[in-house]
Write an enzyme that holds these catalytic residues in place. Structure first.
Site, PDB file in Angstrom:
ATOM      1  N   ASP A  78      35.177  39.617 -46.334  1.00  0.00           N
ATOM      2  CA  ASP A  78      36.116  39.183 -45.298  1.00  0.00           C
ATOM      3  C   ASP A  78      35.764  37.738 -44.959  1.00  0.00           C
ATOM      4  O   ASP A  78      34.809  37.474 -44.239  1.00  0.00           O
ATOM      5  CB  ASP A  78      36.000  40.104 -44.074  1.00  0.00           C
ATOM      6  N   PHE A 130      32.845  42.019 -37.266  1.00  0.00           N
ATOM      7  CA  PHE A 130      34.172  41.926 -36.642  1.00  0.00           C
ATOM      8  C   PHE A 130      35.211  41.807 -37.746  1.00  0.00           C
ATOM      9  O   PHE A 130      35.222  40.847 -38.510  1.00  0.00           O
ATOM     10  CB  PHE A 130      34.315  40.744 -35.684  1.00  0.00           C
ATOM     11  N   LYS A 181      43.697  33.441 -40.792  1.00  0.00           N
ATOM     12  CA  LYS A 181      43.439  32.309 -39.895  1.00  0.00           C
ATOM     13  C   LYS A 181      43.913  30.954 -40.443  1.00  0.00           C
ATOM     14  O   LYS A 181      45.093  30.653 -40.365  1.00  0.00           O
ATOM     15  CB  LYS A 181      41.958  32.300 -39.490  1.00  0.00           C
TER      16      LYS A 181
HETATM   17  C1  LIG Z   1      39.703  37.001 -36.682  1.00  0.00           C
HETATM   18  C2  LIG Z   1      39.084  37.907 -37.682  1.00  0.00           C
HETATM   19  C3  LIG Z   1      39.734  39.082 -38.103  1.00  0.00           C
HETATM   20  C4  LIG Z   1      41.009  39.586 -37.481  1.00  0.00           C
HETATM   21  O1  LIG Z   1      42.075  38.722 -37.599  1.00  0.00           O
HETATM   22  P1  LIG Z   1      43.369  38.923 -36.655  1.00  0.00           P
HETATM   23  O2  LIG Z   1      44.353  37.944 -37.185  1.00  0.00           O
HETATM   24  O3  LIG Z   1      42.935  38.621 -35.252  1.00  0.00           O
HETATM   25  O4  LIG Z   1      43.802  40.333 -36.807  1.00  0.00           O
HETATM   26  C5  LIG Z   1      39.132  39.823 -39.111  1.00  0.00           C
HETATM   27  N1  LIG Z   1      37.969  39.447 -39.667  1.00  0.00           N
HETATM   28  C6  LIG Z   1      37.314  38.333 -39.266  1.00  0.00           C
HETATM   29  C7  LIG Z   1      36.041  37.956 -39.929  1.00  0.00           C
HETATM   30  C8  LIG Z   1      37.834  37.538 -38.250  1.00  0.00           C
HETATM   31  O5  LIG Z   1      37.174  36.454 -37.839  1.00  0.00           O
END
Ligand SMILES: *Cc1c(COP(=O)(O)O)cnc(C)c1O
Length: 397
Positions: free
Chosen positions: A225, A140, A254
């Protein structure tokens, strides 16, 4: 107005792209949140780990209030007096030379992909429009067209084509498959060190180190990520520290603002970030002084309150107690720090049913991939508060 009024308004006027639990929150403080009828909940989701520092952390709120009264947005057409100090703080904390500020997580991932492709063409010398980026199944990384193009969740892609070429998928945690997928046109590997939305999936020990080796051997960028697992969640400031390796490119978002406003970053060394020249990339709100001031305070809180350390200690305690619950409904528990996934045995219902019951007991939880309940409370949580949560969890299971 009661909870139902707000639910109804969302249903009537909002796009129908979410299916929230039936609770309407109006106030938050630390690990707690209150609904419009005054009921108190322990927030076990923490905004998908955006609220690692706890709701409305006084120190971060104070930084936001001070900055909001002074200057909020300059655009990057001009300098502001918050971006430089923020970039310095983050560069020194992470050991990367350069910081690219964006807003949402998905934007930062897109930015990292652009940087990796440009590095592939201009530095590595891959032919024009030939760069390949290898990604992991069950990933994700966000919801843009570029990113969903390499999602392996059918629903995330269905109906949104034509999708973007240039991505190759391999199973997460399988170093052999990763090695086999590499060819001369590969410019980067994009990996979540632990998959969050994927269901708290922890790769085999040594996987991150092996990725590092593969990237080095083949002159490929390793991109982590850490939008969800970074910033203390797993018991270290960054998940990659568990294997003592460093990526070439690191993506954070986040918890970078403690949940107060969107801010994300791409971090990289000079030789990688150096591919960006004025005009190549940008964002109106990226690097805005409000977000930068907030992020500085949010980082200070993580460091000074030793939240990664607390996540390690309290997380280990929480998991030990969870493992003692004797319930046939629990199939497996996967955890690192305060990143905890409880996989429900499908014969005993889906995760949503348990989240509804936990909600009644005063715990805010959300299932992921139907069968996994994630417990990712704010990192400020104490053992005593975990004990209270455990009582509720035991009574549900
Ligand atoms: C939440 C998340 C995203 C996307 O972040 P948004 O602010 O919702 O666009 C990308 N990578 C990971 C691992 C995430 O948990």
């Amino acid at each position: 107005m009661n909870n139902q009024t707000f639910v109804d308004k969302e249903r009537q006027y909002g796009a129908n792209n979410y299916k929230p639990l039936p609770v309407v929150l109006t106030r938050g403080e630390g690990i707690w949140a209150w609904d419009t009828e005054g009921k108190k909940y322990l927030d076990m989701l923490a905004g998908y780990s955006a609220v690692n520092q706890g709701h409305c952390h006084p120190r971060i709120v104070a930084a936001a209030q001070a900055q909001i009264n002074r200057l909020t947005l300059t655009s990057r057409a001009f300098h502001n007096d918050q971006l430089g100090p923020f970039a310095e703080k983050l560069a020194l904390l992470t050991g990367f030379d350069r910081v690219l500020p964006m807003n949402t997580g998905a934007e930062a991932v897109e930015s990292a992909l652009k940087i990796a492709r440009k590095w592939g063409e201009k530095v590595k010398g891959i032919a024009k429009d030939r760069c390949k980026i290898i990604t992991c199944a069950n990933n994700f990384h966000g919801r843009t067209i570029g990113i969903i193009s390499f999602s392996t969740v059918e629903q995330y892609r269905d109906g949104f084509g034509p999708l973007t070429p240039g991505f190759v998928g391999v199973p997460h945690g399988d170093i052999q498959a990763m090695a086999q997928a590499i060819d001369a046109d590969t410019c980067a590997l994009l990996v979540e060190p632990i998959q969050g939305e994927g269901g708290v999936i922890i790769p085999p020990d040594g996987y991150l180190r092996q990725l590092r080796q593969l990237a080095d051997d083949n002159n490929i960028l390793l991109i982590f990520d850490e939008i969800q697992v970074g910033l203390g969640r797993t018991g270290k400031m960054f998940a990659f520290e568990h294997e003592n390796v460093r990526p070439d490119v690191l993506i954070l978002a986040k918890a970078l603002s403690g949940g107060i406003c969107p801010i994300s970053v791409v971090l990289a060394g000079e030789e990688v970030m150096g591919v960006l020249n004025p005009g190549d990339h940008g964002s109106t709100f990226g690097g805005n002084p409000l977000a930068c001031a907030v992020a500085c305070a949010a980082l200070d809180v993580l460091i000074e309150e030793k939240l990664p350390e607390n996540a390690a200690v309290v997380g280990a305690y929480f998991v030990e107690k969870l493992r003692q619950i004797k319930s046939p409904a629990i199939k497996e528990i996967r955890a690192r720090g305060l990143m905890i996934g409880v996989e429900i045995n499908p014969e005993y219902g889906n995760g949503r049913i348990y989240c509804d019951r936990l909600l009644e007991k005063g715990l805010l939880c959300k299932e992921t991939h139907i069968s996994t309940i994630r417990f990712t409370p704010p990192l400020i949580i104490t053992k005593e508060e975990i004990d209270w949560a455990l009582e509720q969890i035991v009574s549900v299971f």
